[in-house]
Design an enzyme around this catalytic site. Structure first.
Site, PDB file in Angstrom:
ATOM      1  N   ASP B  34      29.530 -32.654 -30.870  1.00 28.68           N
ATOM      2  CA  ASP B  34      28.993 -30.986 -30.409  1.00 28.68           C
ATOM      3  C   ASP B  34      27.721 -32.023 -29.375  1.00 28.68           C
ATOM      4  OD1 ASP B  34      26.654 -30.716 -33.273  1.00 28.68           O
ATOM      5  OD2 ASP B  34      27.693 -32.482 -32.746  1.00 28.68           O
ATOM      6  N   LYS B 147      26.829 -25.031 -37.109  1.00 25.73           N
ATOM      7  CA  LYS B 147      26.034 -25.760 -37.239  1.00 25.73           C
ATOM      8  C   LYS B 147      24.294 -26.241 -36.690  1.00 25.73           C
ATOM      9  CE  LYS B 147      24.924 -29.890 -35.821  1.00 25.73           C
ATOM     10  NZ  LYS B 147      24.190 -31.232 -35.045  1.00 25.73           N
ATOM     11  N   GLU B 188      22.254 -28.368 -42.259  1.00 28.20           N
ATOM     12  CA  GLU B 188      21.866 -30.025 -41.762  1.00 28.20           C
ATOM     13  C   GLU B 188      19.866 -30.555 -42.092  1.00 28.20           C
ATOM     14  OE1 GLU B 188      23.538 -31.982 -38.160  1.00 28.20           O
ATOM     15  OE2 GLU B 188      22.675 -34.337 -38.627  1.00 28.20           O
ATOM     16  N   GLU B 190      18.350 -34.066 -41.533  1.00 29.26           N
ATOM     17  CA  GLU B 190      18.530 -35.593 -41.580  1.00 29.26           C
ATOM     18  C   GLU B 190      17.388 -36.041 -41.653  1.00 29.26           C
ATOM     19  OE1 GLU B 190      20.386 -36.492 -37.775  1.00 29.26           O
ATOM     20  OE2 GLU B 190      20.158 -38.584 -38.699  1.00 29.26           O
ATOM     21  N   LYS B 230      25.522 -30.878 -44.891  1.00 31.07           N
ATOM     22  CA  LYS B 230      25.295 -32.056 -43.533  1.00 31.07           C
ATOM     23  C   LYS B 230      23.838 -32.843 -44.381  1.00 31.07           C
ATOM     24  CE  LYS B 230      26.370 -33.567 -38.857  1.00 31.07           C
ATOM     25  NZ  LYS B 230      27.796 -32.791 -38.007  1.00 31.07           N
ATOM     26  N   SER B 301      31.112 -35.931 -41.420  1.00 28.04           N
ATOM     27  CA  SER B 301      30.833 -34.465 -40.571  1.00 28.04           C
ATOM     28  C   SER B 301      29.960 -36.046 -39.734  1.00 28.04           C
ATOM     29  CB  SER B 301      29.970 -33.541 -40.390  1.00 28.04           C
ATOM     30  OG  SER B 301      29.477 -33.157 -39.770  1.00 28.04           O
ATOM     31  N   TYR B 364      19.351 -35.299 -30.530  1.00 28.62           N
ATOM     32  CA  TYR B 364      20.371 -35.211 -29.690  1.00 28.62           C
ATOM     33  C   TYR B 364      20.044 -34.940 -28.456  1.00 28.62           C
ATOM     34  CZ  TYR B 364      23.612 -34.442 -33.434  1.00 28.62           C
ATOM     35  OH  TYR B 364      24.948 -35.412 -34.236  1.00 28.62           O
TER      36      TYR B 364
END
Lengths: 439, 364
Positions: B34, B147, B188, B190, B230, B301, B364
């Site tokens: 993604d 997600k 997620e 992170e 995640k 993942s 990202y």
């Protein structure tokens, strides 16, 4: 297989031994192995002056080179860590091992910690006067049970007064219990007090000087403690305040106990009074337990060194719908799976208002529930272990043996129930647990 | 507190639970494909390929048309919005290509990070506006999971209480909305590996963050059996001088999870962060060998840790298609084994897979 010594499940003996050697040096014993989460593996704490400060929760696994040259550990400075270590590795190990011993397979807790006021109610039911001597005699009936209870009872919760009483022969009760390998606990809270502005809700007091009291109880033989908070279900209850306040006070109590090597049994009891159904109780239990464990995290409580003493999820006493033991089990296990972290060593249910048989049957169904259960699920029963014994006694010396027998019988039944092996005459046939998605 | 107002019917719960179970079936994990347009730009630049829509389509096509044995190790693929509506060389829509292999289709639904004023460079993540309608549309277009990535970092003052609470809350809102529309939310949170903190510090912070996440999920009435987590593995910061073994990483990670993630969560699919392909596999393998009881599936993942070698093999040339797929399939198989704790590294990992994939403050 489930290794009895370290309580770790492995597919085969071979795999168990292989993993053990992978993670530990060869001189490791099982007890330490089971505490590897957070424990510095293998040794006593490093010598004074070497790396003690700040060596905390999880340190790298100690190698042979470290034991030969401890100064290597000194380089492990943790100046970047914001945490302020609450417990040393040795303290954590002690707490975890104690918790494991209390809830060893087949064992549960005898809650013999009724306060003077509660004992008044019990003794009144069998026409006995509420004197210190009568209370002593009654506890003696329980504590003089023979060796059959050694494999059924992992711990006994005492009331303060009882901790300092003796048998007829002058043997301290604490010694009688400890000598059979049963652990001694003590109730440390000081009862409920109202929360102003709520609809009859309470918090629990007892934090003042708790640290000093814990230190003294530890010297006097106690290795675990219990603190009971109470919540109730009604249209307006439990309120957000009641949930947060009780969760907070339970976390403070836990934190203080652990500083003194005492395992805190955490009891957020939701009363069965009311006409609410099973679903409502499950919903409330989930909200309460989520708050409890968030508070535990905020107060830096070491979960592996705690036990939970919750209510089972049941309908209210005046609920018109009846539910099977399997439905009670599914609702209970589902609620716990959604809220109680796997790191918690064991869950020891209170019996609330259940009869002796009901409590055992429910505990059995819980242990047979087909959902995966990462903690031990056992009992911490007061009335559900003592009701028959009390009735058999009625205050008469000549009934003592018979009363003790009643207690032993219940202890053995619950020992089977906490292993899911209690097949009572009632309904050995089908156990229909149904779809878990309905919960 | 009032009576519960059921957020989901038993049928809705069963659907969500079944989807989650399929994604993390034994030996399977997730391919995170993604990458946003900007992020793909960075990837393609490394192999001197122009960042246009056709090239992005082409690379994804190569991955998605890998031999069907890929479905033994991949249970789900996360798409970027653009990719969801692109077609393979044979003219089939990508979601259909994936579904035909028996793999579940997922979609990234967040809209990137936004600054939290008054903090030391911390962020929250946006994307809640109109999320319900977008989820409904994605469900129609073939998606069954979503997600959403939140980002936290470790430094002297971070993560702050605000960052933890705000990100936990936004993850819970997202999860709640997804479930209403039949999408399993992958949560997620992170924690970046940037910094010189040690393993303990990361473990401590991870425990605090995850405790907050699960309290928020409870407050928002999210059905845990129909979610996936995640998280980052618990590792030392990238500039930490001390090295830790995979076993130490495994222990720290599993300990942190046992203290915070309820058993009802069906699966935990680790992100690879800045780890190399081999590192990510070896660590996942060690995690699955930790001798503590693990009531959830522990799988992968991975984005970069599944695609780095494939990208290097491709170089933008159609002639390299088979070689690219072979390399990709190999990584997927290795991670499938690692997710069962059965990966035995031969000791001769090639250079591309050992190369660290770390870039500072990954965005990202």
């Amino acid at each position: 297989m489930k290794c009895e010594k370290c309580c770790i499940r492995q597919k085969t003996e071979e795999l168990h031994n292989k993993k053990k050697s992978l993670y530990l040096n060869r001189t490791m014993n099982h007890q330490v192995f089971s505490n590897i989460c957070g424990a510095k593996v293998g040794a006593e704490a490093p010598p004074r002056g070497v790396g003690l400060r700040g060596v905390t929760h999880f340190s790298r696994i100690q190698t042979r080179a470290d034991r030969e040259d401890p100064s290597r550990l000194f380089g492990q400075s943790v100046r970047m860590t914001h945490q302020f270590p609450t417990l040393s590795e040795a303290q954590k190990r002690e707490l975890h091992e104690t918790a494991l011993r209390i809830v060893s397979p087949g064992k549960g807790i005898l809650a013999a910690d009724e306060s003077v006021g509660s004992m008044a109610k019990r003794l009144a039911q069998v026409g006995v006067e509420n004197t210190e001597e009568n209370r002593r005699q009654y506890r003696q009936i329980l504590f003089s049970a023979d060796d059959r209870i050694n494999s059924c009872i992992g711990g006994v919760i005492f009331f303060h007064e009882t901790l300092y009483q003796h048998s007829d022969n002058g043997v301290p009760f604490v010694k009688m219990i400890r000598d059979r390998g049963i652990l001694v606990g003590v109730k440390v809270d000081k009862g409920v007090v109202p929360l102003a502005g709520t609809c009859g809700e309470t918090t629990t007091q007892g934090l003042d000087g708790l640290s000093e009291r814990c230190a003294q109880y530890k010297k006097d033989g106690a290795v675990f403690a219990k603190w009971r908070c109470v919540l109730k279900i009604s249209d307006a209850n439990p309120s957000k305040l009641a949930i947060t306040e009780n969760a907070n006070v339970l976390a403070r109590y836990s934190s203080i106990c652990q500083q003194h090597g005492i395992v805190p049994v955490i009891e957020p009891e939701i009363l069965p009074d009311g006409d609410h159904d099973l679903k409502r109780c499950q919903y409330i239990t989930e909200k309460v337990l989520a708050a409890v464990y968030k508070a535990m995290s905020d107060h830096h409580v070491y979960l592996e060194g705690t036990l939970l003493k919750p209510n089972m999820v049941t309908p209210g006493h005046s609920c018109s719908t009846k539910y099977s033991p399997e439905e009670v089990a599914m609702a209970t296990v589902t609620a716990l799976r959604r809220t109680v972290p796997p790191a918690v060593t064991g869950v020891a249910f209170l019996s609330g208002g259940q009869s002796e048989e009901e409590a055992s049957v429910h505990l059995n169904a819980i242990n047979n529930c087909p959902l995966a259960k990462p903690w031990i699920l056992t009992f911490s029963f007061g009335r559900a272990l003592q009701a028959s014994a009390l009735r058999a006694w009625r205050g008469h010396k000549e009934n003592e043996k018979a009363a003790t027998e009643q207690f032993i019988k219940r202890a053995e039944v619950n020992s089977l129930a906490c292993q899911g092996k209690y097949d009572n005459h009632g309904d050995v046939g089908q156990r229909i647990y149904g779809s878990c998605h309905a919960y | 507190m009032t009576h519960q107002f059921p957020s989901l019917s038993p049928e809705q719960k069963k659907e969500l639970s079944d989807i989650a179970q399929r994604i993390v079936a034994p030996g399977k994990g997730i391919l995170a494909a993604d990458e946003s347009t900007g992020t793909m730009g960075k990837r393609l630049q490394k192999i001197n390929v122009e960042n246009n829509e056709e090239n992005r389509r082409c690379f994804r096509d190569i991955l998605f048309s890998t031999d069907s044995s890929i479905s033994n190790c991949v249970g789900g693929v996360i798409f970027f919005h653009e990719t969801l509506y692109q077609k393979s060389d044979s003219g089939k829509l990508f979601p259909q290509v994936i579904k035909d292999k028996g793999i579940v289709v997922g979609i990234k639904v967040d809209k990137g990070t936004a600054g939290l004023n008054g903090t030391d460079g911390e962020t929250t993540t946006q994307g809640l506006d109109g999320l319900s309608e977008r989820c409904a549309q994605y469900k129609k277009d073939g998606c069954d999971f979503a997600k959403w990535r939140c980002v936290l970092k470790i430094s002297d003052g971070c993560p702050s209480a605000l960052a933890i609470a705000e990100n936990a809350n936004v993850l819970a809102r997202y999860a709640s909305i997804c479930q209403q529309n039949g999408l399993v939310p992958i949560v997620e949170p992170e924690i970046l590996p940037d910094g010189d903190h040690d393993l303990q510090r990361c473990q401590y912070v991870t425990e605090k963050v995850l405790a907050a996440v699960y309290k928020a999920l409870s407050d928002h009435h999210v059905y845990l059996e129909g979610t996936l987590l995640k998280p980052n593995m618990v590792t030392a910061g990238h500039s930490c001088t001390k090295k830790f073994t995979p076993q130490e990483v495994g222990m720290a990670t599993v300990t942190a999870l046992r203290r915070t993630v309820p058993a009802s969560v069906p699966g935990i699919c680790f992100l690879s962060g800045g780890q190399s392909e081999e590192e990510a596999s070896v660590n996942l393998n060690a995690i699955n060998q930790v001798p503590l009881h693990r009531p959830w599936k522990l799988t992968f993942s991975y984005g970069r840790a599944l695609q780095a070698s494939a990208l290097a093999a491709w170089q933008g040339k159609a002639a390299n298609k088979k070689a690219t797929q072979d390399v990709f399939l190999n990584r997927a198989k290795i991670n499938g084994l690692a997710a069962k704790g059965e990966y035995k590294p031969t000791g001769s990992a090639d250079q591309a897979s050992m190369q660290s994939l770390y870039t500072a403050s990954y965005v990202y």
